[in-house]
Write a protein that holds these residues in place. Structure first.
Motif, short mmCIF file in Angstrom:
data_model
loop_
_atom_site.label_atom_id
_atom_site.label_comp_id
_atom_site.label_asym_id
_atom_site.label_seq_id
_atom_site.Cartn_x
_atom_site.Cartn_y
_atom_site.Cartn_z
N ASN A 1 0.83 -1.21 0.00
CA ASN A 1 0.00 0.00 0.00
C ASN A 1 0.86 1.25 0.00
OD1 ASN A 1 -1.50 -2.26 1.15
ND2 ASN A 1 -3.14 -0.80 1.54
N GLY A 2 0.56 2.16 -0.92
CA GLY A 2 1.28 3.41 -1.00
C GLY A 2 2.28 3.49 -2.13
N GLY B 1 1.75 2.78 -5.20
CA GLY B 1 1.07 3.26 -6.41
C GLY B 1 1.08 2.26 -7.54
N ARG C 1 -6.19 -4.88 -6.23
CA ARG C 1 -6.51 -3.93 -5.16
C ARG C 1 -7.44 -4.54 -4.12
NH1 ARG C 1 -5.28 1.96 -6.58
NH2 ARG C 1 -4.12 1.77 -8.53
N TYR D 1 -3.62 -5.25 -2.32
CA TYR D 1 -2.66 -4.19 -2.66
C TYR D 1 -1.22 -4.69 -2.68
CZ TYR D 1 -6.18 -0.52 -2.63
OH TYR D 1 -7.25 0.27 -2.93
N VAL E 1 1.77 8.52 2.72
CA VAL E 1 0.72 9.20 1.96
C VAL E 1 -0.20 9.93 2.93
CG1 VAL E 1 -1.18 8.90 0.34
CG2 VAL E 1 0.82 7.40 0.19
N THR F 1 -5.05 12.63 0.23
CA THR F 1 -4.26 12.97 -0.95
C THR F 1 -5.06 12.70 -2.22
OG1 THR F 1 -2.19 12.43 0.19
CG2 THR F 1 -2.14 12.48 -2.22
N ARG G 1 -5.42 9.25 -4.68
CA ARG G 1 -5.01 8.08 -3.93
C ARG G 1 -6.23 7.37 -3.34
NH1 ARG G 1 0.24 5.87 -3.62
NH2 ARG G 1 1.82 7.52 -3.68
N ASP G 2 -6.16 6.03 -3.28
CA ASP G 2 -7.20 5.26 -2.61
C ASP G 2 -7.12 5.47 -1.10
OD1 ASP G 2 -7.75 4.26 -5.11
OD2 ASP G 2 -6.84 2.30 -4.74
N GLU H 1 -4.51 3.63 0.75
CA GLU H 1 -3.12 4.07 0.63
C GLU H 1 -2.76 5.11 1.69
OE1 GLU H 1 -1.76 4.05 -3.83
OE2 GLU H 1 -3.75 4.99 -3.72
N PHE H 2 -3.75 5.74 2.30
CA PHE H 2 -3.46 6.80 3.28
C PHE H 2 -2.63 6.23 4.43
CE2 PHE H 2 -7.76 9.05 2.22
CZ PHE H 2 -7.27 9.39 0.98
N THR I 1 5.18 5.82 0.74
CA THR I 1 5.41 6.08 -0.67
C THR I 1 6.65 5.27 -1.08
OG1 THR I 1 6.76 8.00 -0.13
CG2 THR I 1 4.41 8.39 -0.52
#
Length: 368
Positions: A56-57, A59, A64, A67, A335, A339, A342-343, A346-347, A351
């Motif tokens: 996750n993060g 990208g 998904r 992830y 993330v 943002t 972004r899903d 992903e928060f 990154t």
């Protein structure tokens, strides 16, 4: 800190929180030398755990639900030591998922009509179900450890035409199933979701409510020792599945925020959420390190490792999130909540520079 699986027998180049954030956002070590390839081939790595292992993060994802990313830390380290790699880490993972199947997301329904001669198939429902599964009515799982559970919902026959509906639930196999006697290394992060990190992020970093933040952090501290006990049980099972062969590397999480102290609410501070959150992360590290030491002591072994250098590889708190209302997270390797593009899942996840830093810490632990 969803869930998924990737299995690949080639190395790929290139660290527990998930998203109860949608609602909130809307509201506001010992080192060992890597073994060389033997007659049976290259060493093999299996990656287990949660979103800080899955990817996750980054990208870039293979799917998904879990992830899983080809750019996560495990894939990078496997490539650097010339190992093959199997990834069954999954976003949202908890310790129990290492030993038990897990349902991914909500079930969906599918309806289809088949021509079923009642003379040849008196039980039209049973024949409909057989055909639905043969036709993969629920879909084709995106990962080798994914499957669908078919649950018949309703059906009606009119002559030779039978229309039925099934509930389709995506499921992952227990993560430990990926471990075999051919497994040389197991990498993982685990535990953050067991003690409620998503709730902590919501209450302490998004809503910034001092009462609920304090409750979340105190509850996590109470849950942490039991979480470590469950982790030890799961890791014993992992080593047993490997025939007592695998070296296991449990990684710590990076610091989530870039400051030691931050009080909430900012307009009239009553609670130092920053200090309490950092204390919780340090407690988690201390307990997991102790758990790993206890596992090694049980069998007079050194095959369990706690990689406590992840935070240092991230520069301490340098690359954590700025927790303030008016934030500057330009140096963050996580993330930020909300943002664009972004899903939600992903928060507050690394990154790519964060994943790379975690890979660097693990690489040093593995190769010395």
């Amino acid at each position: 800190m969803p869930r998924s699986s990737r299995t690949t027998r080639r190395a790929r180049p290139a660290a527990a929180l998930v998203a109860a954030l949608a609602t909130a956002a809307a509201l506001t070590t010992g080192a060992v030398t890597a073994p060389s390839a033997t007659a049976t081939g290259a060493p093999h790595v299996v990656q287990l755990g949660d979103s800080y292992s899955a990817g996750n993060g980054t990208g870039s994802y293979e799917e998904r639900s879990c992830y899983r990313s080809p750019d996560n830390y495990g894939s990078q380290v496997a490539a650097s030591i010339g190992a093959t790699f199997t990834d069954v880490a999954c976003s949202g993972g908890v310790v129990a998922d290492m030993l038990e199947p897990r349902e991914l997301g909500d079930a969906s329904t599918r309806t289809a009509t088949y021509t079923i001669d009642p003379a040849r198939h008196p039980d039209q429902k049973a024949e409909w179900q057989r055909r639905a599964q043969t036709a993969r009515l629920c879909g084709v799982p995106a990962q080798p450890d994914f499957s669908y559970t078919y649950t018949f919902v309703a059906g009606v026959g009119v002559g030779s035409l039978y229309t039925g509906t099934v509930s389709c639930q995506l499921v992952t196999r227990p993560q430990v199933d990926a471990v075999t006697p051919d497994t040389d290394y197991v990498f993982l992060t685990i535990g953050g979701n067991d003690i409620g990190f998503s709730t902590i992020v919501v209450n302490c970093l998004t809503l910034r409510d001092p009462s609920s933040c304090r409750q979340s952090l105190e509850a996590a501290s109470v849950k942490a020792p039991e979480m470590v006990d469950r982790t030890k049980e799961a890791l014993r099972a992992v080593v047993a599945r490997s025939g007592g062969h695998a070296q296991v590397y449990l990684l710590s999480y990076p610091f989530l925020i870039d400051t030691e102290s931050y009080a909430i609410p900012e307009v009239a501070p009553v609670y130092d959420a920053g200090a309490a959150l950092n204390d919780l992360q340090r407690l988690g590290d201390d307990l997991q390190a102790r758990g790993i030491a206890e596992l090694n002591a049980e069998d007079a072994t050194t095959q369990y490792h706690f990689v406590d250098t992840v935070k240092a590889a991230w520069g301490g708190r340098v690359h954590g999130l700025d927790p303030h209302l008016v934030a500057d997270s330009s140096r963050a390797w996580l993330v930020p909540v909300g943002t664009p593009g972004r899903d939600v899942a992903e928060f507050v996840h690394p990154t790519q520079p964060g994943w790379d830093a975690t890979a660097g810490a693990l690489r040093v632990a593995v190769t010395g």
